[in-house]
Scaffold this active site. Structure first.
Site, short mmCIF file in Angstrom:
data_model
loop_
_atom_site.label_atom_id
_atom_site.label_comp_id
_atom_site.label_asym_id
_atom_site.label_seq_id
_atom_site.Cartn_x
_atom_site.Cartn_y
_atom_site.Cartn_z
N ALA A 1 -2.69 -5.23 -4.11
CA ALA A 1 -2.43 -4.53 -2.85
C ALA A 1 -3.69 -3.75 -2.50
O ALA A 1 -4.49 -3.40 -3.38
CB ALA A 1 -1.26 -3.58 -3.03
N GLY B 1 -0.73 -6.81 -7.07
CA GLY B 1 -0.02 -7.58 -6.05
C GLY B 1 -0.50 -9.02 -5.95
O GLY B 1 0.25 -9.90 -5.51
N GLU C 1 1.36 -10.72 -8.56
CA GLU C 1 2.76 -10.77 -8.11
C GLU C 1 2.95 -11.86 -7.05
O GLU C 1 3.96 -12.57 -7.06
CB GLU C 1 3.18 -9.39 -7.59
CG GLU C 1 3.26 -8.38 -8.74
CD GLU C 1 3.43 -6.94 -8.28
OE1 GLU C 1 2.59 -6.48 -7.46
OE2 GLU C 1 4.37 -6.28 -8.73
N GLU D 1 -1.74 -1.68 -12.51
CA GLU D 1 -1.28 -0.53 -11.73
C GLU D 1 -1.24 0.76 -12.56
O GLU D 1 -1.42 1.86 -12.03
CB GLU D 1 0.11 -0.80 -11.15
CG GLU D 1 0.13 -1.81 -10.00
CD GLU D 1 0.32 -3.25 -10.45
OE1 GLU D 1 0.12 -3.55 -11.65
OE2 GLU D 1 0.67 -4.08 -9.60
C1 HXC Z 1 -8.84 -2.45 -2.03
C2 HXC Z 1 -10.40 -3.54 -3.34
C3 HXC Z 1 -9.40 -3.93 -4.25
C4 HXC Z 1 -8.04 -3.51 -3.98
C5 HXC Z 1 -11.28 -4.68 -4.96
N1 HXC Z 1 -11.54 -4.04 -3.80
N2 HXC Z 1 -9.99 -4.61 -5.25
N3 HXC Z 1 -10.12 -2.82 -2.24
N4 HXC Z 1 -7.84 -2.78 -2.86
N5 HXC Z 1 -7.04 -3.85 -4.75
C6 HXC Z 1 -12.84 -3.87 -3.15
C7 HXC Z 1 -13.72 -2.88 -3.86
O1 HXC Z 1 -13.38 -1.55 -3.50
C8 HXC Z 1 -15.09 -3.27 -3.37
O2 HXC Z 1 -15.26 -2.77 -2.06
C9 HXC Z 1 -14.97 -4.80 -3.28
O3 HXC Z 1 -13.58 -5.08 -3.20
C10 HXC Z 1 -15.53 -5.49 -4.51
O4 HXC Z 1 -14.92 -4.93 -5.65
P1 HXC Z 1 -15.76 -4.36 -6.89
O5 HXC Z 1 -14.87 -3.42 -7.60
O6 HXC Z 1 -17.09 -3.86 -6.45
O7 HXC Z 1 -15.96 -5.70 -7.72
P2 HXC Z 1 -16.14 -5.86 -9.30
O8 HXC Z 1 -17.05 -4.79 -9.83
O9 HXC Z 1 -16.50 -7.29 -9.51
O10 HXC Z 1 -14.67 -5.57 -9.93
C11 HXC Z 1 -13.63 -6.45 -9.65
C12 HXC Z 1 -12.28 -5.81 -10.03
C13 HXC Z 1 -12.13 -4.45 -9.35
C14 HXC Z 1 -12.20 -5.65 -11.56
C15 HXC Z 1 -11.18 -6.77 -9.59
O11 HXC Z 1 -12.40 -4.59 -7.95
C16 HXC Z 1 -10.77 -3.82 -9.48
O12 HXC Z 1 -10.40 -3.30 -10.52
N6 HXC Z 1 -9.99 -3.86 -8.39
C17 HXC Z 1 -8.67 -3.21 -8.34
C18 HXC Z 1 -7.65 -4.05 -9.08
C19 HXC Z 1 -6.30 -3.36 -9.07
O13 HXC Z 1 -6.13 -2.24 -9.57
N7 HXC Z 1 -5.28 -4.00 -8.48
C20 HXC Z 1 -3.93 -3.48 -8.39
C21 HXC Z 1 -3.76 -2.76 -7.08
S1 HXC Z 1 -2.19 -1.94 -6.94
P3 HXC Z 1 -16.63 -2.06 -1.62
O14 HXC Z 1 -16.35 -1.58 -0.22
O15 HXC Z 1 -16.91 -0.99 -2.60
O16 HXC Z 1 -17.64 -3.19 -1.68
C22 HXC Z 1 -1.10 -3.17 -6.55
C23 HXC Z 1 0.33 -2.73 -6.45
C24 HXC Z 1 1.21 -3.77 -5.78
O17 HXC Z 1 -1.46 -4.28 -6.39
C25 HXC Z 1 2.50 -3.17 -5.28
C26 HXC Z 1 2.32 -2.28 -4.11
C27 HXC Z 1 3.58 -1.73 -3.49
#
Ligand code: HXC
Length: 257
Positions: free
Chosen positions: A65, A108, A111, A131
């Site tokens: 998400a 997500g 998911e 998460e």
């Molecule tokens: C918003 C995101 C994102 C996310 C990555 N980006 N994941 N933006 N939401 N989930 C963005 C980063 O901010 C960054 O933007 C660009 O994408 C590239 O990501 P990097 O982090 O620079 O890449 P990298 O170093 O290769 O790392 C990859 C990664 C990391 C390990 C996947 O991005 C990461 O940990 N992402 C979050 C994963 C996560 O926690 N997902 C769960 C979300 S909660 P900029 O602008 O800086 O270039 C969820 C809940 C669902 O899903 C239910 C909800 C109700």
């Protein structure tokens, strides 16, 4: 339909939905989810489409998400956003959905892949429910679908620590139907979709429904559901065609009726 955050295409009888926010690793914001659900419904409304392939890009299927969109939301805003209503529309799609998963499938994104019916992935694919690192838990069914797919041991490990599981482990654990080389993931998903596309559309829909019933009911109720949906198939021309084709050693030509 908003068509820039996703790209849609049809190839023969297969509808393809490609998530298209590469700079944000296909993070699923409201715009993407709305477009994705509408695209799937549009494909389903087309009687010519038999299966849907959902994919991302080499680096990310979807990294979850959109955290930035969610970060400042209040309890009431999250509650009223009613995500489940959107995803319920997606999981109500009766056509088979095949997820072609490369790169990150996190939160997500994992998911969404688990809402599909068949998952294809490569060794480098990374699944995770991270998460817990954000101070929340999976919110689009991850705690339930992951546990049903891989069992309590690995689901607890992933949900409580946030660790990722690569494609090979995910295939061994039962999350992934087919593990292929990373650059063959999409083509394999398309092959599966094309194989399904040669079957009977109503029968494919019933088959999906019958397998899904296994997750919603007891064994005896599920077997009864199967029997009650199996017998009416003998009212279809496609059943006569399929069995006649077998007896006459020819390929069946289904007419979806
Ligand atoms: C918003 C995101 C994102 C996310 C990555 N980006 N994941 N933006 N939401 N989930 C963005 C980063 O901010 C960054 O933007 C660009 O994408 C590239 O990501 P990097 O982090 O620079 O890449 P990298 O170093 O290769 O790392 C990859 C990664 C990391 C390990 C996947 O991005 C990461 O940990 N992402 C979050 C994963 C996560 O926690 N997902 C769960 C979300 S909660 P900029 O602008 O800086 O270039 C969820 C809940 C669902 O899903 C239910 C909800 C109700």
């Amino acid at each position: 339909m908003s068509d820039h955050v996703i790209l849609t295409e049809t190839v023969d009888r297969v509808g393809i939905i490609r998530l298209n926010r590469p700079k944000a690793l296909n993070a699923l914001n409201v715009e993407v989810i709305t477009a994705l659900v509408e695209a799937a419904e549009t494909f389903q409304a087309d009687p010519n489409i038999m299966a849907i392939v959902v994919t991302g890009n080499e680096k990310a299927f979807a990294a979850g998400a959109d955290i930035k969109e969610m970060a400042d939301k209040s309890f009431v805003e999250m509650h009223m956003a009613d995500w489940s209503a959107r995803w319920d529309r997606f999981t109500a799609i009766r056509l088979p959905i095949i997820a072609a998963v490369n790169g990150y499938a996190l939160g997500g994104g994992c998911e969404l892949a688990m809402m599909a019916d068949i998952m294809v992935a490569g060794p480098k694919t990374q699944f995770g429910q991270p998460e817990i690192n954000l101070g929340v838990i999976p919110g689009w069914g991850g705690s339930q679908r992951l546990t049903r797919a891989v069992g309590k041991a690995k689901a607890m490990d992933m949900v409580l620590t946030g660790r990722m599981m690569d494609g090979e482990e995910a295939e061994r654990a039962g999350l992934v139907a087919r593990l292929v080389e990373d650059d063959k993931v999409f083509d394999t998903a398309m092959e599966i979709a094309q194989t399904i596309a040669a079957k009977s559309r109503p029968v494919v829909m019933v088959a999906k429904e019958a397998v899904d019933a296994a997750f919603e009911t007891t064994l005896s109720q599920g077997v009864l559901f199967e029997r009650r949906t199996f017998h009416p198939l003998f009212a279809l021309e496609d059943q006569k065609e399929g069995m006649d084709a077998f007896a006459n050693k020819r390929k069946a030509q289904f007419k979806d009726c």
